[in-house]
Design a protein around this motif. Structure first.
Motif, mmCIF file in Angstrom:
data_model
loop_
_atom_site.group_PDB
_atom_site.id
_atom_site.type_symbol
_atom_site.label_atom_id
_atom_site.label_comp_id
_atom_site.label_asym_id
_atom_site.label_seq_id
_atom_site.Cartn_x
_atom_site.Cartn_y
_atom_site.Cartn_z
ATOM 1 N N ILE A 19 -112.691 -66.847 41.885
ATOM 2 C CA ILE A 19 -112.605 -65.475 42.392
ATOM 3 C C ILE A 19 -111.189 -65.147 42.858
ATOM 4 N N ASP A 20 -110.479 -66.127 43.410
ATOM 5 C CA ASP A 20 -109.129 -65.901 43.921
ATOM 6 C C ASP A 20 -108.093 -65.718 42.811
ATOM 7 N N GLN A 21 -108.426 -66.085 41.578
ATOM 8 C CA GLN A 21 -107.490 -65.938 40.472
ATOM 9 C C GLN A 21 -107.401 -64.471 40.066
ATOM 10 N N PRO A 22 -106.210 -64.052 39.632
ATOM 11 C CA PRO A 22 -106.086 -62.681 39.119
ATOM 12 C C PRO A 22 -106.934 -62.500 37.855
ATOM 13 N N LYS A 23 -107.361 -61.274 37.621
ATOM 14 C CA LYS A 23 -108.236 -60.974 36.493
ATOM 15 C C LYS A 23 -107.588 -61.342 35.163
ATOM 16 N N GLU A 24 -106.293 -61.083 35.019
ATOM 17 C CA GLU A 24 -105.592 -61.399 33.774
ATOM 18 C C GLU A 24 -105.603 -62.905 33.498
ATOM 19 N N GLU A 25 -105.433 -63.685 34.548
ATOM 20 C CA GLU A 25 -105.424 -65.144 34.388
ATOM 21 C C GLU A 25 -106.809 -65.650 33.961
ATOM 22 N N ARG A 26 -107.853 -65.070 34.526
ATOM 23 C CA ARG A 26 -109.213 -65.460 34.134
ATOM 24 C C ARG A 26 -109.464 -65.145 32.665
ATOM 25 N N LYS A 27 -109.013 -63.949 32.228
ATOM 26 C CA LYS A 27 -109.179 -63.573 30.823
ATOM 27 C C LYS A 27 -108.405 -64.521 29.921
ATOM 28 N N LYS A 28 -107.192 -64.879 30.326
ATOM 29 C CA LYS A 28 -106.357 -65.795 29.553
ATOM 30 C C LYS A 28 -107.038 -67.168 29.424
ATOM 31 N N MET A 29 -107.597 -67.661 30.530
ATOM 32 C CA MET A 29 -108.273 -68.963 30.508
ATOM 33 C C MET A 29 -109.495 -68.922 29.595
ATOM 34 N N ARG A 30 -110.263 -67.826 29.667
ATOM 35 C CA ARG A 30 -111.446 -67.685 28.814
ATOM 36 C C ARG A 30 -111.062 -67.665 27.343
ATOM 37 N N LYS A 31 -109.984 -66.954 27.029
ATOM 38 C CA LYS A 31 -109.520 -66.861 25.648
ATOM 39 C C LYS A 31 -109.067 -68.224 25.132
ATOM 40 N N GLU A 32 -108.313 -68.960 25.948
ATOM 41 C CA GLU A 32 -107.855 -70.303 25.557
ATOM 42 C C GLU A 32 -109.038 -71.245 25.342
ATOM 43 N N LYS A 33 -110.011 -71.167 26.220
ATOM 44 C CA LYS A 33 -111.186 -72.034 26.098
ATOM 45 C C LYS A 33 -111.959 -71.711 24.822
ATOM 46 N N LYS A 34 -112.066 -70.435 24.496
ATOM 47 C CA LYS A 34 -112.775 -70.006 23.303
ATOM 48 C C LYS A 34 -112.073 -70.486 22.036
ATOM 49 N N GLU A 35 -110.731 -70.457 22.049
ATOM 50 C CA GLU A 35 -109.960 -70.879 20.884
ATOM 51 C C GLU A 35 -110.042 -72.382 20.649
ATOM 52 N N THR A 36 -110.156 -73.156 21.701
ATOM 53 C CA THR A 36 -110.185 -74.615 21.560
ATOM 54 C C THR A 36 -111.600 -75.157 21.348
ATOM 55 N N ARG A 37 -112.575 -74.290 21.402
ATOM 56 C CA ARG A 37 -113.961 -74.720 21.254
ATOM 57 C C ARG A 37 -114.233 -75.164 19.820
ATOM 58 N N GLU A 38 -115.051 -76.185 19.689
ATOM 59 C CA GLU A 38 -115.394 -76.688 18.360
ATOM 60 C C GLU A 38 -116.314 -75.713 17.634
ATOM 61 N N ALA A 39 -116.435 -75.899 16.343
ATOM 62 C CA ALA A 39 -117.291 -75.050 15.533
ATOM 63 C C ALA A 39 -118.751 -75.179 15.993
ATOM 64 N N PHE A 40 -119.523 -74.152 15.722
ATOM 65 C CA PHE A 40 -120.921 -74.108 16.156
ATOM 66 C C PHE A 40 -121.707 -75.339 15.706
ATOM 67 N N ALA A 41 -121.577 -75.704 14.440
ATOM 68 C CA ALA A 41 -122.352 -76.827 13.906
ATOM 69 C C ALA A 41 -122.013 -78.122 14.625
ATOM 70 N N PHE A 42 -120.747 -78.327 14.943
ATOM 71 C CA PHE A 42 -120.352 -79.553 15.623
ATOM 72 C C PHE A 42 -120.799 -79.556 17.081
ATOM 73 N N ARG A 43 -120.780 -78.403 17.715
ATOM 74 C CA ARG A 43 -121.230 -78.343 19.114
ATOM 75 C C ARG A 43 -122.720 -78.651 19.216
ATOM 76 N N TRP A 44 -123.512 -78.139 18.297
ATOM 77 C CA TRP A 44 -124.957 -78.292 18.389
ATOM 78 C C TRP A 44 -125.477 -79.575 17.756
ATOM 79 N N PHE A 45 -124.833 -80.050 16.717
ATOM 80 C CA PHE A 45 -125.391 -81.176 15.981
ATOM 81 C C PHE A 45 -124.487 -82.392 15.948
#
Length: 68
Positions: A19-45
């Motif tokens: 909550i203490d983080q600025p909104k822009e920083e939270r959006k940036k972190m979410r975007k980075e996490k989304k980009e580094t996430r593995e493909a759907f098939a690998f995450r589930w199986f």
């Protein structure tokens, strides 16, 4: 009981830190996490889709080699 208190303390600290983080920083972190996430098939199986794709590729190559 101490484990529960430690867990509640950890969750509270995590939420407060978020909550203490600025909104822009939270959006940036979410975007980075989304980009580094593995493909759907690998995450589930797990590694199973990778193994199947590798075997399929080998099989197709061997079939193409036999056509010559």
């Amino acid at each position: 009981m101490s484990a529960v208190n430690d867990y509640v303390k950890y969750i509270t600290q995590t939420i407060t830190k978020y909550i203490d983080q600025p909104k822009e920083e939270r959006k940036k972190m979410r975007k980075e996490k989304k980009e580094t996430r593995e493909a759907f098939a690998f995450r589930w199986f797990g590694i199973l889709p990778y193994v199947i794709m590798m075997n399929k590729g080998k099989r197709e190559k061997s079939l193409k080699g036999n056509d010559k």
